[in-house]
Design an enzyme around this catalytic site. Structure first.
Site, mmCIF file in Angstrom:
data_model
loop_
_atom_site.group_PDB
_atom_site.id
_atom_site.type_symbol
_atom_site.label_atom_id
_atom_site.label_comp_id
_atom_site.label_asym_id
_atom_site.label_seq_id
_atom_site.Cartn_x
_atom_site.Cartn_y
_atom_site.Cartn_z
ATOM 1 N N SER A 207 42.564 46.207 50.401
ATOM 2 C CA SER A 207 42.840 44.853 50.203
ATOM 3 C C SER A 207 42.825 44.426 48.542
ATOM 4 O O SER A 207 43.583 45.031 47.736
ATOM 5 C CB SER A 207 41.868 43.880 50.872
ATOM 6 O OG SER A 207 42.025 42.678 50.823
ATOM 7 N N GLU A 336 48.421 42.635 59.756
ATOM 8 C CA GLU A 336 47.655 42.117 58.662
ATOM 9 C C GLU A 336 47.719 40.937 58.550
ATOM 10 O O GLU A 336 46.735 40.346 57.627
ATOM 11 C CB GLU A 336 48.720 42.681 57.399
ATOM 12 C CG GLU A 336 48.560 44.360 57.176
ATOM 13 C CD GLU A 336 47.154 44.582 56.767
ATOM 14 O OE1 GLU A 336 46.603 43.969 56.318
ATOM 15 O OE2 GLU A 336 47.244 45.913 56.276
#
Length: 546
Positions: A207, A336
């Site tokens: 991330s 996602e």
């Protein structure tokens, strides 16, 4: 996610003795994690404390300690963030941690895996129990390819990613990225003392940590610090990339919450005052800023011009061939976008259109007009129709989980994550870079079903700490650690060591394949899912700030 005390307790409960290592003239007293045959050294400062006059400044490297003995038996405190009490954080937080196999000598020259945690650039800590690397190190030893693991803290929120005109004028944008380089420099200077090889460093992250690492690869000089990289759910422009002025209001909100400096908000003359107040005042500003957010992640890396980390949009640099040509793995999780999609909203066509336009307006470059963005958004809505069976979470049919049917239509996952992973790996492989891609699809029954296989869900498999693990979870976690360690030690995920697992073929212009990471079906798949939709997004990277 931030169970700092849990990992501290875990290490201490297993530590039956202390272990030492020399760092220059200083003896580091670490922890001998006897039952795991590992040594832990934590809380080691890698820069001078970024407080007072050094607050909001580039880090000042500290490769040695001014004491004959240093207690490195526990992690340091987390950096300032609104999700933790002030008592559990500190501005003097820029510390580094090392996990290594026991019994190795300083000339062992082991490969190094260097982790950067995620957390939206405003939260997170290297001491989180989620990043306990004991399983990675243990499996690396068991498979005959031992590694040393390193992670670190970097500044967060307005202290790590200041926004606005004043930060740009003072050339102190993207301080968190500067912290990352300082930590990598510390590794170059010191990892040999722990038995590591400074020329065999693999940088990896998830991330925000993957985004930061990907931005570092926009500078070919990163090859002086690392020979390979792994990107878990993050590319260089995954954080809605803008110049520094776009988020000026968030900086002003931060200053308005700092007692003693409130009256200077919006003046572009705030830094000297901010350096003069105490940490409690700064923390008040951090909390105020987070309570008055204008967007979900305002403390993101900013375009910082010539000589900066991100001088212009990544796609422009890619088109010029300006990026590091080191081998890498890049991948995403099936769904996602779900954790970034507010489940309580009624996602009408009009709302989705307005959100996309708001995210990418104003345009990042002069060659893109507002009307072009509006037309592109309409095309996006045609390519992603209001048919729940086609939406995310994928492979869930017409089930809308009691939410607005438009929840599954809003494809922020493709805009921010999947399209950029594909753009990045195709750009690099076309340039001859050795690359490998993955799609993580392991079901997550512990999560609400509307999340599917969400962002961050692969991390526990990489670290071997899946809660309530099924046989399928265990098989997949073992394989993923083997793939990651194999790549870090040999620059290829297929070294033939460890558990039996499918061959992960290299991603090339002629062989655009991913490995599907799934405990019941790990197999190669073509990288062509949503080909038309993602192809459209990638056909106009400047419009979508890529």
């Amino acid at each position: 996610m931030f169970a700092t005390q849990a990992l501290r307790g875990y290490l201490i409960s297993l530590a039956l003795a202390t272990t030492g290592s020399k760092l220059g003239n200083t003896t580091l007293i670490g922890r001998d994690v006897t039952l795991l045959n590992q040594d832990f050294f934590g809380g080691i400062p890698y820069v001078e404390p970024p407080c007072g006059a050094l607050r909001l400044q580039r880090p000042v490297l500290k490769t040695s300690l001014d004491t004959t003995e240093f207690n490195a038996s526990n992690f340091g405190l987390s950096c300032l963030q609104n999700v933790l009490p002030l008592s559990e954080t500190s501005e003097d937080c820029l510390t580094i941690n090392v996990f290594r196999p026991s019994g190795i000598t300083s000339n062992a020259s082991l490969p190094v895996m260097f982790w950067t945690f995620g957390g939206g650039f405003f939260e997170g800590s290297s001491s989180s129990s989620q990043f306990n690397a004991s399983a990675i190190v243990a499996q690396s030893v068991a498979r005959g390819t031992p590694i040393i693991y390193v992670n670190f803290n970097y500044r967060l929120g307005p202290l790590g990613f200041p926004q606005g005109q004043e930060a740009a004028d003072r050339k102190v944008l993207n301080l968190g990225l500067s912290d990352q380089i300082a930590a990598l420099t510390w590794v170059q200077e010191n990892i040999g003392a722990f038995g590591g090889d400074k020329d065999k460093v693999t940088i990896f992250g998830e991330s925000a940590g993957a985004i930061m690492t990907a931005i570092q690869l926009l500078n070919p000089e990163i090859s002086k610090f690392a020979r390979a990289a792994i990107f878990e759910s993050g590319s260089a422009a995954s954080a809605l990339t803008y110049g520094p002025l776009h988020r000026q209001v968030d900086w002003d909100n931060f200053v308005s919450g700092v007692p003693g400096c409130q009256n200077l908000s919006s003046t572009n003359n705030t830094f000297e005052c901010l350096k003069s107040v105490n940490t409690t005042a700064i923390f008040n500003g951090v909390v105020t800023a987070q309570n008055d957010l204008t967007e979900q992640f305002p403390w993101s890396p900013a375009i910082d011009g010539i000589g900066g980390f991100m001088p212009e949009l990544p796609s422009l640099l890619f088109s010029k061939g300006i990026f590091a040509k080191i081998p890498f793995i890049a991948g995403t999780n099936l769904d996602e976008g779900t954790v970034f999609t507010q489940p309580s909203y009624n996602y009408t066509t009009e709302l989705i259109e307005s959100i996309i336009i708001a995210n990418y307006s104003p345009p990042a470059v002069e060659s893109v007009s507002e009307s072009q963005l509006e037309n592109a958004t309409k095309e996006i809505l045609e390519l992603y129709p209001a048919i729940p069976a086609l939406g995310s979470p994928f492979n869930t049919g017409n089930d809308t989980f009691g939410l607005s049917p438009g929840f599954k239509r809003y494809q922020i996952g493709d805009l921010l994550w999947h399209s950029q992973r594909r753009f990045w790996i195709q750009t690099a492989s076309n340039a001859g870079v050795k690359t490998f891609g993955y799609l993580f699809t392991q079901p997550q029954p512990e999560d609400p079903p509307f999340l599917g296989v969400p962002h961050i869900s692969e991390v526990d498999y990489v670290y071997g700490n899946v809660a309530n693990a099924t046989e399928s979870d265990t098989v997949l976690s073992t394989a993923m650690i083997d793939y990651w360690v194999s790549f870090a030690t040999s620059l290829d995920p297929n070294d033939g060591k460890g558990a039996a697992r499918p061959t992960w073929e290299q991603y090339t212009p002629q062989n655009q394949v991913l490995i599907q990471l799934n405990g019941d079906n790990t197999t190669l798949i073509p990288d062509d899912y949503r080909k038309e939709q993602i192809g459209f997004i990638n056909s106009m990277p400047l419009t979508f700030h890529h």
